[in-house]
Scaffold this motif. Structure first.
Motif, mmCIF file in Angstrom:
data_model
loop_
_atom_site.group_PDB
_atom_site.id
_atom_site.type_symbol
_atom_site.label_atom_id
_atom_site.label_comp_id
_atom_site.label_asym_id
_atom_site.label_seq_id
_atom_site.Cartn_x
_atom_site.Cartn_y
_atom_site.Cartn_z
ATOM 1 N N TYR A 1 -41.112 -2.199 4.092
ATOM 2 C CA TYR A 1 -41.697 -3.522 3.828
ATOM 3 C C TYR A 1 -40.618 -4.602 3.982
ATOM 4 O O TYR A 1 -40.811 -5.614 4.655
ATOM 5 N N PHE A 2 -39.419 -4.340 3.380
ATOM 6 C CA PHE A 2 -38.360 -5.356 3.468
ATOM 7 C C PHE A 2 -37.783 -5.444 4.887
ATOM 8 O O PHE A 2 -37.361 -6.516 5.318
ATOM 9 N N MET A 3 -37.793 -4.306 5.599
ATOM 10 C CA MET A 3 -37.348 -4.370 7.014
ATOM 11 C C MET A 3 -38.278 -5.286 7.800
ATOM 12 O O MET A 3 -37.833 -6.083 8.626
ATOM 13 N N ALA A 4 -39.580 -5.164 7.516
ATOM 14 C CA ALA A 4 -40.544 -6.021 8.219
ATOM 15 C C ALA A 4 -40.273 -7.488 7.900
ATOM 16 O O ALA A 4 -40.325 -8.350 8.787
ATOM 17 N N LYS A 5 -39.940 -7.752 6.640
ATOM 18 C CA LYS A 5 -39.633 -9.140 6.251
ATOM 19 C C LYS A 5 -38.362 -9.643 6.945
ATOM 20 O O LYS A 5 -38.319 -10.773 7.428
ATOM 21 N N CYS A 6 -37.354 -8.790 6.983
ATOM 22 C CA CYS A 6 -36.098 -9.179 7.651
ATOM 23 C C CYS A 6 -36.360 -9.437 9.135
ATOM 24 O O CYS A 6 -35.765 -10.336 9.728
ATOM 25 N N ARG A 7 -37.238 -8.639 9.711
ATOM 26 C CA ARG A 7 -37.506 -8.798 11.142
ATOM 27 C C ARG A 7 -38.089 -10.188 11.415
ATOM 28 O O ARG A 7 -37.762 -10.815 12.415
ATOM 29 N N ARG A 8 -38.914 -10.656 10.510
ATOM 30 C CA ARG A 8 -39.470 -12.003 10.647
ATOM 31 C C ARG A 8 -38.345 -13.038 10.662
ATOM 32 O O ARG A 8 -38.318 -13.966 11.469
ATOM 33 N N TRP A 9 -37.359 -12.816 9.784
ATOM 34 C CA TRP A 9 -36.236 -13.735 9.713
ATOM 35 C C TRP A 9 -35.434 -13.714 11.028
ATOM 36 O O TRP A 9 -35.028 -14.750 11.557
#
Ligand code: 5AD
Ligand code: SF4
Length: 482
Positions: free
Chosen positions: A26-34
């Motif tokens: 989930y946090f990897m997906a968020k970082c990817r957005r960044w």
């Protein structure tokens, strides 16, 4: 990679899941957005650099960090002038710490030129409270600090550091958690380390590892075997099983399994051609292990068997739980059973209370065991270990003299040992193009000796037969035969 999870399909507007490893995805997906935002604003992908200090365990941990950085979209570089730089630190000896502080100074000057740069620190050194105090007081330009026990949370911490300002410090004292199935990116396509256990329960009196890596925890054999099967399917031919003390693998599992038992299972995996492991504590090395090694076609002819000291008196003060005689008898048994094995070791010179007579005992063991290679270290006082409180620290001049004597004998015996195979033919796993001469390839024999020989780069990752024409000190110059 965790099967069945696609980052693009994760709903990052929802709350983060509680369970691992999905929480980290989930946090990897968020970082990817960044990362995508960064690319949109800057017209390029952000760059990340992972610098590793220390041992094979740290090298493997760094592959996990790189795996996550790549997943979230970073371009990974070796240059420290990057947008995100992380130092995976070591603290086994003080000079490792000093190097980190020195290199941090360089990062500070990069950050002056690129204020958006993020600097992170993790690894063993971060588990020392005095280090954290120093960083918080004098290294405020560091953005993120975490330790060895929560490295699996890297994606989550990275995300927090994108979202917030100021220094984030997250250090755990210990853990019994092992999170499986996070991404990893291997440095070499054809060989890989695999953690089989974490931590150490031995408390050798000079060593800081049990304090910074925590108590011994073994991975479940099925998790290890699944990882190796996947690696083999992905082209890995050589694996290195990693643990601070692999000989006590499996003792605390719900269904206990010996290290030798694990090796038997690994041996069965098709595609794996070579099996190495690191490190063996002499006190726990079983006859069963010697037998398995002897019978194996795949287990490499190399055993790293740290001696530390050849003096029984010093060994006792070191809390090593073997005597000089027991160690020599063990080494002789191994040489008798597996004559073509290479034995390597670690030696510490200058442990508190060590006299020149004790150093002579160490030298006597080196001559008797005839190491193929030995890493010789000057004792380094580590705060919080029992040895640091011992009163009779050895004067520097004596340490130097002892160190040089040991080094000389180590080099002489190693040279003679390595030369044993001159004129023979050996299987060599080709690892890379020779750093000095592009026309040459460099590879390793089963016993870990390096061999250089002419050949095309296409052979990298393959096992080839090489004639060992000339021994040059600690390596061979050879020629391929077919
Ligand atoms: N000083 C010097 N060498 C050390 N080692 C571990 N702790 C210390 C210390 N305090 C060495 C041991 C170990 C290797 C990994 O590092 O020889 O086997
Ligand atoms: Fe340190 Fe001893 Fe554990 Fe090795 S076995 S990590 S030297 S405490």
């Amino acid at each position: 990679m965790f099967e069945g999870i696609e980052l693009d399909k994760i709903d990052i507007s929802a709350n983060p899941p509680a369970e691992e490893p999905v929480r980290q995805y989930y946090f990897m997906a968020k970082c990817r957005r960044w990362v995508m935002d960064f690319e949109y604003k800057n017209g390029r992908l952000p760059k990340a650099c992972v610098t590793t200090f220390g041992c094979q365990m740290n090298a493997r941990d760094s592959e996990k960090l790189v795996g996550i950085l790549r997943q979230v979209g970073y371009e990974v570089t070796e240059e420290e002038n990057a947008d995100f730089v992380i130092f995976n630190t070591c603290t086994v000896r003080d000079n490792a710490n000093q190097r980190v502080y020195g290199r941090l100074g360089e990062l500070k000057s990069y950050k002056k030129r690129n204020p958006a740069m993020k600097i992170a620190l993790c690894g063993c050194m971060m588990q020392e409270p005095a280090v954290i105090e120093k960083l918080c007081a004098s290294y405020r330009f560091v953005d993120l600090i975490f330790g060895t026990h929560n490295i699996f949370k890297f994606a989550e911490l990275l995300c927090r550091s994108f979202e917030g300002q100021g220094m984030i410090v997250d250090i755990w004292e210990d853990t019994d958690q092992i999170v499986e199935e996070l991404p990893v990116e291997r440095k070499y396509p054809f060989k890989s380390g695999i953690n089989i256990m974490f931590g150490c329960n031995n408390f050798c009196s000079y060593c800081i590892v049990p304090y910074v890596r925590g108590r011994e925890r073994s991975r479940e054999p099925e998790d290890i075997l699944r990882e190796i099967r996947r690696l083999a399917a992905d082209g890995v031919v050589e694996i290195m099983l990693l643990g601070q003390n692999v000989n006590s693998y499996g003792k605390n599992l719900k269904e206990p399994m010996s290290f030798a038992g694990l090796l038997r299972e690994v041996e069965k995996i098709e595609g794996v051609e070579r099996i190495r492991f690191m490190t063996s504590h002499p006190k726990d090395l079983s006859d069963e292990l010697i037998q398995v090694m002897k019978e194996s076609r795949k287990i490499c002819r190399h055993l790293h068997l740290p001696l530390q000291s050849g003096s029984t008196r010093i060994l006792e003060r070191m809390n090593r739980r073997y005597t000089k005689e027991q160690y020599v008898a063990l080494a002789e048994k191994i040489r008798r059973e597996i004559p073509d094995i290479a034995i390597t070791t670690d030696i510490i010179v200058g442990f508190p209370g060590e006299t020149m007579e004790d150093v002579e005992e160490t030298i006597d063991v080196i001559r008797r065991v005839k190491y193929d290679n030995a890493f010789t270290f000057i004792y380094s006082k580590r705060t919080g270990t029992p040895a640091a409180a011992m009163e009779d620290q050895v004067p520097e001049k004596q340490v130097k003299e002892g160190f040089e004597r040991v080094l000389k004998v180590v080099q002489d015996t190693a040279r003679a040992q390595v030369a044993r195979y001159q004129g023979q033919t050996a299987e060599v796993l080709v690892e890379e193009i020779n750093a000095q001469d592009e026309g040459l390839l460099t590879g390793r024999m089963s016993n870990n000796t390096l061999v250089h020989f002419p050949g095309p780069p296409e052979l990298i990752g393959r096992i080839v037969l090489v004639a060992l024409d000339k021994c040059q000190g600690f390596y061979y110059m050879g020629r391929m035969v077919l």
